[in-house]
Structures are given as structure tokens and as C-alpha cells.
Write an enzyme that holds these catalytic residues in place. Structure first.
Site, PDB file in Angstrom:
ATOM      1  N   ALA A 152       0.853  -1.235   0.029  1.00 37.37           N
ATOM      2  CA  ALA A 152      -0.044  -0.080   0.068  1.00 37.37           C
ATOM      3  C   ALA A 152       0.679   1.406   0.160  1.00 37.37           C
ATOM      4  O   ALA A 152       0.640   2.286  -0.811  1.00 37.37           O
ATOM      5  CB  ALA A 152      -1.067   0.097   0.950  1.00 37.37           C
ATOM      6  N   ASP A 207       0.197  -8.666  -3.844  1.00 40.94           N
ATOM      7  CA  ASP A 207      -0.064  -7.560  -2.833  1.00 40.94           C
ATOM      8  C   ASP A 207      -0.076  -6.303  -3.590  1.00 40.94           C
ATOM      9  O   ASP A 207      -1.149  -5.308  -3.541  1.00 40.94           O
ATOM     10  CB  ASP A 207       1.354  -7.343  -1.652  1.00 40.94           C
ATOM     11  CG  ASP A 207       1.056  -8.486  -0.923  1.00 40.94           C
ATOM     12  OD1 ASP A 207       0.207  -9.755  -1.198  1.00 40.94           O
ATOM     13  OD2 ASP A 207       1.819  -8.526   0.256  1.00 40.94           O
TER      14      ASP A 207
HETATM   15  C1  MEV Z   1       2.963 -11.717   1.125  1.00 47.43           C
HETATM   16  O1  MEV Z   1       1.684 -11.112   1.628  1.00 47.43           O
HETATM   17  C2  MEV Z   1       2.489 -13.086   0.358  1.00 47.43           C
HETATM   18  C3  MEV Z   1       3.516 -13.983   0.153  1.00 47.43           C
HETATM   19  O2  MEV Z   1       2.925 -14.954  -0.963  1.00 47.43           O
HETATM   20  C4  MEV Z   1       4.811 -13.386  -0.587  1.00 47.43           C
HETATM   21  C5  MEV Z   1       4.297 -12.891  -2.124  1.00 47.43           C
HETATM   22  O3  MEV Z   1       3.307 -13.432  -2.707  1.00 47.43           O
HETATM   23  O4  MEV Z   1       5.237 -11.926  -2.525  1.00 47.43           O
HETATM   24  C6  MEV Z   1       3.987 -14.688   1.464  1.00 47.43           C
END
Ligand code: MEV
Length: 340
Positions: free
Chosen positions: A128, A169
Site C-alpha cells: 500500500a 500484494d
Molecule cells: C505476502 O503478503 C504474500 C507472500 O505470498 C509473498 C508474495 O506473494 O510475494 C508470502
């Protein structure tokens, strides 16, 4: 199938009509997120499901007296989060600047971070902030970048925090809504629509976790136990498709059941923690349809599926009684990127 996500109504806020003109101020937002299915597995190309949440980070830029960048982080945060992430934040900022080809050696800026998303592990705080900063810089310099370009820049910024991010993300943080995501060549993104948005509760262990270390740990153990991990990864892939079907049918009970199973797989790859397991149990005992860790794990946050305001409240009460911080929001709110 590759679907390029359309522009949102809010996009006009970030696109300047005048190109390459420096503005007095720049402002941009990035949504927080919660992963409903397949964090970690997504790094290896397994499909995942993610939702933006109704909380966001705002970056505000103004000219500074001195050269360089003065980053003022005014976000509410889990204790130690800001100290623990300081170096990664600097690395991330440098990557964003390099990707955008900006130079502050003659004229400095101040970037102030704020907004309704508290900075904690597992809810997309780093993504974010990357998205918000990229959007604010775009506005400040009148670059008129599209959401797709902002997403690419934020992906570079995420490397400072995640090492080898899957991109899930920053994608949720940029576009908002509920998304089916698969890291591939090229990346696959599809919107999932729900006729009736569903309440969720996010609960914070209060522990700051290092996503880079969590991802590296999975990689190491997977290399050491290829057969065991292959079985787990196969089931994770299976769960993603079953969840996709359950979303299409709006079968909330089934989605909850699959979330519980997904949590088991995440325990098996050793990214859960005793606090996460405890919160998951509290949420399920209070009636949640499903509960699992969300994000990198090893601390951070958990998500519980709690359709209806009453159930949502009951789960919140049960978690808060044990001293955990909670956040209430809904998934499936597609317009305006999940902001309620
Ligand atoms: C982190 O929010 C999610 C993970 O799968 C890492 C990623 O996808 O980059 C752990």
C-alpha cells in the site's frame, strides 16, 4: 486468459492533464489487502485469491528545503513495525525512484505517509505504501501514469520488502476489489464478483514478521523435502480452483471450509505461529465459517470469514477479549476498490 483490469472511477485523481509539469503537491493512495487463499504457494505460480480491504495508505508529497527525500512516516503501526522495516523501506524507496528515473540531487521532496491502514505484517502495508508513493510521485511530477504502470513501479518497490515478490500484494493494492491472481508469463488477473459482499474480521497478533525470511524458509524446506512439498502444493492448487467455483456459486460455507484447509497447508509448510493458530481457533469457536493466517505468516495477521454483522461482532469480541487488535471489513466490494 489474461484480463487487463479496467480503470477505476477514482483514477482521475491520479492522472494529471498536463504532462511533465511539477505540481505544488502530489497525493496518492494504496489499499491494504488480505489473501484469502494461497499466500506463499503463489510465489511458485499456484493461483491465489486476494481482496483489497477498506483501509488505505495515503502518500502526500511537497517540496523540501533540502535535497534528497525526507520520508515522514505518520502511519499508525504495530509496535516495532517501523523500526524493524526501516532499512527495507529505504531500499524500497530507492527502487521506486530508480524505476521512475527520478533525481532528487538538486531539488528535494518530503513524502508523508498516513491514512487509515495501520502498518502491520500480513495486510499489505508495504504494498500500500509503494502504490501510494508511486501515485503521489506521478501526480507531483504530472506524469499521468496508468494503474498498470503504477502497479509495475510498486512491484519494484515490493522487492525491497519481499525479496522475490509474486506481485499479488501490489496488484490488490493498486486495483482494489476481489482478484484471482496467478504469477505467470504474463501474470493472470481476473476479477471475482460477488452479488453480496461478505463480512470478514482481520486479527493482528501484534508480532512483526519478515516476509523475505518467511519466503526464504519455505524455499529451503521445499528444496529439502521435494516430495512432501509437491503433495502440499498440489492440494493448494486444487483448493484454489475449488474456491473459485465456491465464489462463483456464492457458497460461503464452502469458502470457509476451504480456508480452514488452506490454513492446514500453511501450517504444514511451517509459516503459521502459535499466536496465529490460537486466533484461528478463537475465531472458529466464535462461529467463523473459516479462518486462516493471511499474508507472510510467522506473526502478522489472520482472517476470519464472518458473514453478517452479528457474527462479525461476535468474532471481534472473542479476539479482543484476548487482547488482539481487530479490523472489520468486507470482501467482494468491487466498486471504488473496496472502500466502504
Ligand atoms: C505476502 O503478503 C504474500 C507472500 O505470498 C509473498 C508474495 O506473494 O510475494 C508470502
Amino acid at each position: 486468459m489474461v484480463i487487463t483490469l479496467g480503470r477505476k472511477e477514482h483514477e482521475h485523481q491520479y492522472i494529471s492533464k498536463k504532462r511533465f509539469v511539477m505540481h505544488m503537491n502530489g497525493e496518492g493512495i494504496g489499499f491494504g489487502k488480505t489473501i484469502l487463499f494461497n499466500e506463499h504457494f503463489v510465489v511458485y505460480g499456484i493461483p491465489a485469491i486476494v481482496s483489497a480491504i477498506g483501509k488505505y495508505t495515503i502518500a502526500k508529497i511537497k517540496p523540501a528545503e533540502t535535497n534528497g527525500i525526507d520520508l515522514v512516516d505518520n502511519r499508525d503501526a504495530t509496535p516495532r513495525y517501523k523500526q524493524d522495516k526501516k532499512e527495507q523501506q529505504q531500499d524500497s524507496l530507492q527502487r521506486i525512484i530508480t524505476k521512475m528515473n527520478l533525481d532528487f540531487s538538486n531539488k528535494g521532496i518530503q513524502i508523508e505517509l498516513g491514512g487509515s491502514l495501520y502498518a502491520a505484517s500480513g495486510i499489505g502495508a508495504s504494498a500500500a505504501s509503494c502504490v501510494a508513493i508511486a501515485r503521489a510521485l506521478s501526480e507531483y511530477y504530472g506524469l499521468g501514469l496508468t494503474d498498470e504502470q503504477i502497479n509495475e513501479i510498486a512491484f519494484e518497490g515490493e522487492k525491497g520488502y519481499h525479496g522475490t515478490p509474486s506481485g499479488i500484494d501490489n496488484t490488490a493494492s493498486t486495483f482494489g476489489g476481489l482478484i484471482w491472481f496467478q504469477k505467470d508469463q504474463p501474470t493472470i488477473m481476473e476479477r471475482i464478483s460477488l452479488n453480496n459482499p461478505v463480512e470478514i474480521v482481520i486479527g493482528n497478533t501484534g508480532k512483526v514478521a519478515d516476509t523475505t525470511a518467511a519466503v526464504a524458509g519455505v524455499r529451503e524446506r521445499r528444496e529439502q523435502n521435494p516430495e512432501k512439498y509437491q503433495g502440499i502444493f498440489n492440494r493448494a492448487e486444487n483448493i484454489a480452483y475449488l474456491a473459485k467455483r465456491a465464489f462463483a456459486d456464492e457458497d460461503i460455507h464452502e469458502i470457509g471450509k476451504l480456508m480452514n484447509e488452506n490454513h492446514k497447508l500453511l501450517q504444514q509448510i511451517e509459516v503459521s505461529s502459535k499466536e496465529l493458530d490460537f486466533m484461528v481457533k478463537l475465531a472458529r469457536d466464535a462461529g467463523a465459517y473459516g479462518a486462516k493466517l493471511t499474508g507472510g505468516g510467522l506473526g502478522g495477521n489472520m482472517i476470519a470469514l464472518t458473514p453478517g454483522k452479528n457474527l462479525q461482532e461476535e468474532v471481534v469480541t472473542s479476539l479482543e477479549k484476548e487482547g488482539f487488535q481487530t479490523l472489520k471489513t468486507r470482501i467482494g466490494v468491487t466498486r471504488g476498490g473496496s472502500i466502504e
